[in-house]
Design a protein around this motif. Structure first.
Motif, PDB file in Angstrom:
ATOM      1  N   VAL A  41       0.867  -1.179   0.000  1.00  0.00           N
ATOM      2  CA  VAL A  41       0.000   0.000   0.000  1.00  0.00           C
ATOM      3  C   VAL A  41       0.900   1.224   0.000  1.00  0.00           C
ATOM      4  O   VAL A  41       1.750   1.370   0.897  1.00  0.00           O
ATOM      5  CB  VAL A  41      -0.934   0.023   1.220  1.00  0.00           C
ATOM      6  CG1 VAL A  41      -1.774   1.294   1.210  1.00  0.00           C
ATOM      7  CG2 VAL A  41      -1.828  -1.211   1.238  1.00  0.00           C
ATOM      8  N   VAL A  42       0.711   2.097  -0.978  1.00  0.00           N
ATOM      9  CA  VAL A  42       1.524   3.300  -1.092  1.00  0.00           C
ATOM     10  C   VAL A  42       0.709   4.482  -0.578  1.00  0.00           C
ATOM     11  O   VAL A  42      -0.305   4.855  -1.172  1.00  0.00           O
ATOM     12  CB  VAL A  42       1.958   3.554  -2.541  1.00  0.00           C
ATOM     13  CG1 VAL A  42       2.879   4.781  -2.611  1.00  0.00           C
ATOM     14  CG2 VAL A  42       2.647   2.328  -3.115  1.00  0.00           C
ATOM     15  N   GLY A  43       1.125   5.062   0.536  1.00  0.00           N
ATOM     16  CA  GLY A  43       0.444   6.223   1.092  1.00  0.00           C
ATOM     17  C   GLY A  43      -0.059   5.959   2.495  1.00  0.00           C
ATOM     18  O   GLY A  43      -0.834   5.024   2.728  1.00  0.00           O
ATOM     19  N   GLY A  44       0.373   6.803   3.444  1.00  0.00           N
ATOM     20  CA  GLY A  44      -0.038   6.661   4.836  1.00  0.00           C
ATOM     21  C   GLY A  44      -1.056   7.679   5.263  1.00  0.00           C
ATOM     22  O   GLY A  44      -1.090   8.103   6.421  1.00  0.00           O
ATOM     23  N   GLY A  45      -1.920   8.103   4.308  1.00  0.00           N
ATOM     24  CA  GLY A  45      -3.067   8.917   4.664  1.00  0.00           C
ATOM     25  C   GLY A  45      -4.206   8.030   5.120  1.00  0.00           C
ATOM     26  O   GLY A  45      -4.045   6.822   5.323  1.00  0.00           O
ATOM     27  N   GLY A  58      -2.799  10.192  -2.571  1.00  0.00           N
ATOM     28  CA  GLY A  58      -3.384  11.489  -2.836  1.00  0.00           C
ATOM     29  C   GLY A  58      -3.141  11.937  -4.263  1.00  0.00           C
ATOM     30  O   GLY A  58      -3.164  11.130  -5.197  1.00  0.00           O
ATOM     31  N   TRP A  59      -2.894  13.243  -4.454  1.00  0.00           N
ATOM     32  CA  TRP A  59      -2.683  13.746  -5.806  1.00  0.00           C
ATOM     33  C   TRP A  59      -1.395  13.205  -6.416  1.00  0.00           C
ATOM     34  O   TRP A  59      -1.243  13.179  -7.646  1.00  0.00           O
ATOM     35  CB  TRP A  59      -2.685  15.272  -5.824  1.00  0.00           C
ATOM     36  CG  TRP A  59      -1.624  15.940  -4.994  1.00  0.00           C
ATOM     37  CD1 TRP A  59      -1.727  16.330  -3.690  1.00  0.00           C
ATOM     38  CD2 TRP A  59      -0.304  16.304  -5.400  1.00  0.00           C
ATOM     39  NE1 TRP A  59      -0.556  16.906  -3.256  1.00  0.00           N
ATOM     40  CE2 TRP A  59       0.341  16.907  -4.298  1.00  0.00           C
ATOM     41  CE3 TRP A  59       0.407  16.185  -6.597  1.00  0.00           C
ATOM     42  CZ2 TRP A  59       1.644  17.383  -4.347  1.00  0.00           C
ATOM     43  CZ3 TRP A  59       1.713  16.659  -6.653  1.00  0.00           C
ATOM     44  CH2 TRP A  59       2.315  17.253  -5.538  1.00  0.00           C
ATOM     45  N   ASP A  96      -4.790  18.554  -1.394  1.00  0.00           N
ATOM     46  CA  ASP A  96      -5.610  17.354  -1.449  1.00  0.00           C
ATOM     47  C   ASP A  96      -5.778  16.975  -2.917  1.00  0.00           C
ATOM     48  O   ASP A  96      -5.237  17.630  -3.801  1.00  0.00           O
ATOM     49  CB  ASP A  96      -6.955  17.621  -0.772  1.00  0.00           C
ATOM     50  CG  ASP A  96      -7.514  16.394  -0.090  1.00  0.00           C
ATOM     51  OD1 ASP A  96      -7.264  15.279  -0.580  1.00  0.00           O
ATOM     52  OD2 ASP A  96      -8.210  16.540   0.929  1.00  0.00           O
ATOM     53  N   ALA A  97      -6.553  15.918  -3.208  1.00  0.00           N
ATOM     54  CA  ALA A  97      -6.674  15.425  -4.576  1.00  0.00           C
ATOM     55  C   ALA A  97      -8.089  15.616  -5.099  1.00  0.00           C
ATOM     56  O   ALA A  97      -9.049  15.194  -4.467  1.00  0.00           O
ATOM     57  CB  ALA A  97      -6.287  13.954  -4.636  1.00  0.00           C
ATOM     58  N   SER A  98      -8.197  16.230  -6.272  1.00  0.00           N
ATOM     59  CA  SER A  98      -9.488  16.500  -6.892  1.00  0.00           C
ATOM     60  C   SER A  98      -9.623  15.740  -8.198  1.00  0.00           C
ATOM     61  O   SER A  98      -8.633  15.464  -8.890  1.00  0.00           O
ATOM     62  CB  SER A  98      -9.632  17.999  -7.162  1.00  0.00           C
ATOM     63  OG  SER A  98     -10.841  18.275  -7.828  1.00  0.00           O
TER      64      SER A  98
END
Length: 404
Positions: free
Chosen positions: A10-14, A201-202, A309-311
């Protein structure tokens, strides 16, 4: 150094990466890689509202799945969930639509009612000034949480279930062989994996190129904490006003948290830690006309997501294992609305994409192929819970976007 092997990276620790790792860890060998710290960017800076019925009104089963999780998770570690009614203000001329919307939401197993202005003033005395409104939709399946604590608790839960959670490790590339993802390259070395979940995210767009193009771009939102200068009651409602694109919620210490007013990021990766002065001015001129407790409020502090953030073009997330990309790649990004509040449903969706298990909701509205373009150069659309936007306003917004 020999390469590692895992079932899932899993890539991303959000919030979404941590939730996905927690959901997958019981029966998969999961490695979560985060380039900074857990909840170190957008997730940890979010407002923490849980208003799934309003924010995902077009997808009630998805919303219901997410909303049901938080009361059950309350009390896990240091995590707490505060249940509180939410009030979505309805402008003059939209009352009939709001009454129909409340009926539709009740049919979808959400507790929602429309209240006219006298009813609101009786129910929430000394809270609102509503001269320009017809009433409000009142949601009962709502509340708020601290997003940093929530995300860290998810990461702890993933670790407790056997996942390896590593911070300070940046994923530099996807490993693709014969049309399939087989792992990642990172600053910690090579990791081979049966599946890679991209939830950065983005930056997910950058990670997936050139193997897959995603219509995702960064944006920022602003939030502020205000001291009303007098006590607020313990029943003080959460709420939002789509006419000015603002939402609010009380804090346990008696402050009032206000957010909204998203803006596209023109310099991706740039960091911002303070809110602009024009945002403070907007709050000072707009919100006291709606919330009486803010007539003499003082600005305490402001906050914003650090790098953005990502839109997506329609403000809804991409949750998919896209057929146009390499096999064994799952993407979960574009969480323009409700990344925190929708994370339990997104985690279930990611697990389904990995395991093939059935879901109680459809993923079709969140698939990549709903978009005609994959470019990141799309008109930025501000999202405020569409429950309070009349069909005329929706059409007007579409027309403006097309004109842009």
């Amino acid at each position: 150094m020999s390469a590692e092997r895992r079932d899932v990276v899993v890539v991303g620790g959000g919030v979404v990466g941590c939730a996905a790792a927690r959901w997958l860890a019981p029966d998969h060998d999961v490695l979560l890689l985060e380039s900074d710290q857990i909840a170190g960017d957008a997730s940890g800076k979010a407002s923490g509202l849980v208003t799934n019925g309003a924010s995902f009104r077009a997808h009630p089963k998805f919303a219901r799945t997410a909303a049901d999780f938080f009361p059950k998770f309350d009390g896990t570690g240091s995590f707490t969930f505060t249940e509180r009614e939410s009030v979505g203000l309805v402008a003059e001329g939209s009352g009939d639509w709001a009454r129909d919307e409340a009926e539709r939401m009740r049919a979808s197993d959400f507790s929602v009612e429309f209240a006219d202005v006298p009813t609101l003033e009786d129910r929430y005395p000394d809270v609102f000034d509503l001269d320009a409104y017809e009433g409000a939709l009142i949601y009962h399946d709502t509340g708020w949480l601290d997003p940093y604590t929530y995300t860290v608790t998810l990461a702890d839960g993933a670790a407790d279930r056997g996942a390896d959670v590593r911070t300070g490790v940046r994923v530099t590339d996807l490993l693709v062989d014969d049309g399939a993802v087989v792992g990642v390259e990172s600053t910690d070395g090579t990791v081979h994996a049966d599946t890679v979940v991209a939830a950065a995210g983005w930056r997910t767009r950058e990670l997936c190129l050139p193997h897959l193009e995603l219509p995702v771009r960064p944006f920022r939102w602003q939030a502020a904490t205000l001291d009303p200068g007098r006590d607020i009651p313990d029943w003080y409602p959460m709420g939002w006003d789509p006419t000015v694109n603002r939402y609010w919620r009380p804090e346990h210490n008696g402050s009032i948290h206000i957010g909204g007013g998203e803006a596209a990021v023109t310099n991706p990766g740039s960091r911002r830690t303070t809110v602009p002065e024009d945002f403070k001015l907007q709050l000072a001129t707009e919100m006291p006309d709606r919330l009486r407790h803010l007539k003499k409020a003082m600005f305490v502090c402001g906050d914003t997501c650090l790098t953005g953030d990502a839109s997506t073009p329609d403000t809804y997330p991409i949750i998919d294992a896209p057929s146009e990309g390499p096999e064994n790649l799952v993407v979960a990004t574009g969480l323009h609305i409700g990344g925190i509040m929708s994370s339990p449903a997104i985690a279930e969706a990611v697990r389904s994409l990995v395991t093939g298990e059935e879901l109680t909701f459809s993923l079709d509205p969140f698939c990549l192929d709903r978009f005609d373009t994959r470019s990141a150069d799309f008109p930025f659309v501000r999202h405020m819970a569409e429950t309070e936007i009349t069909e005329a306003r929706i059409e007007a917004r579409k027309s403006r976007n097309e004109a842009d």
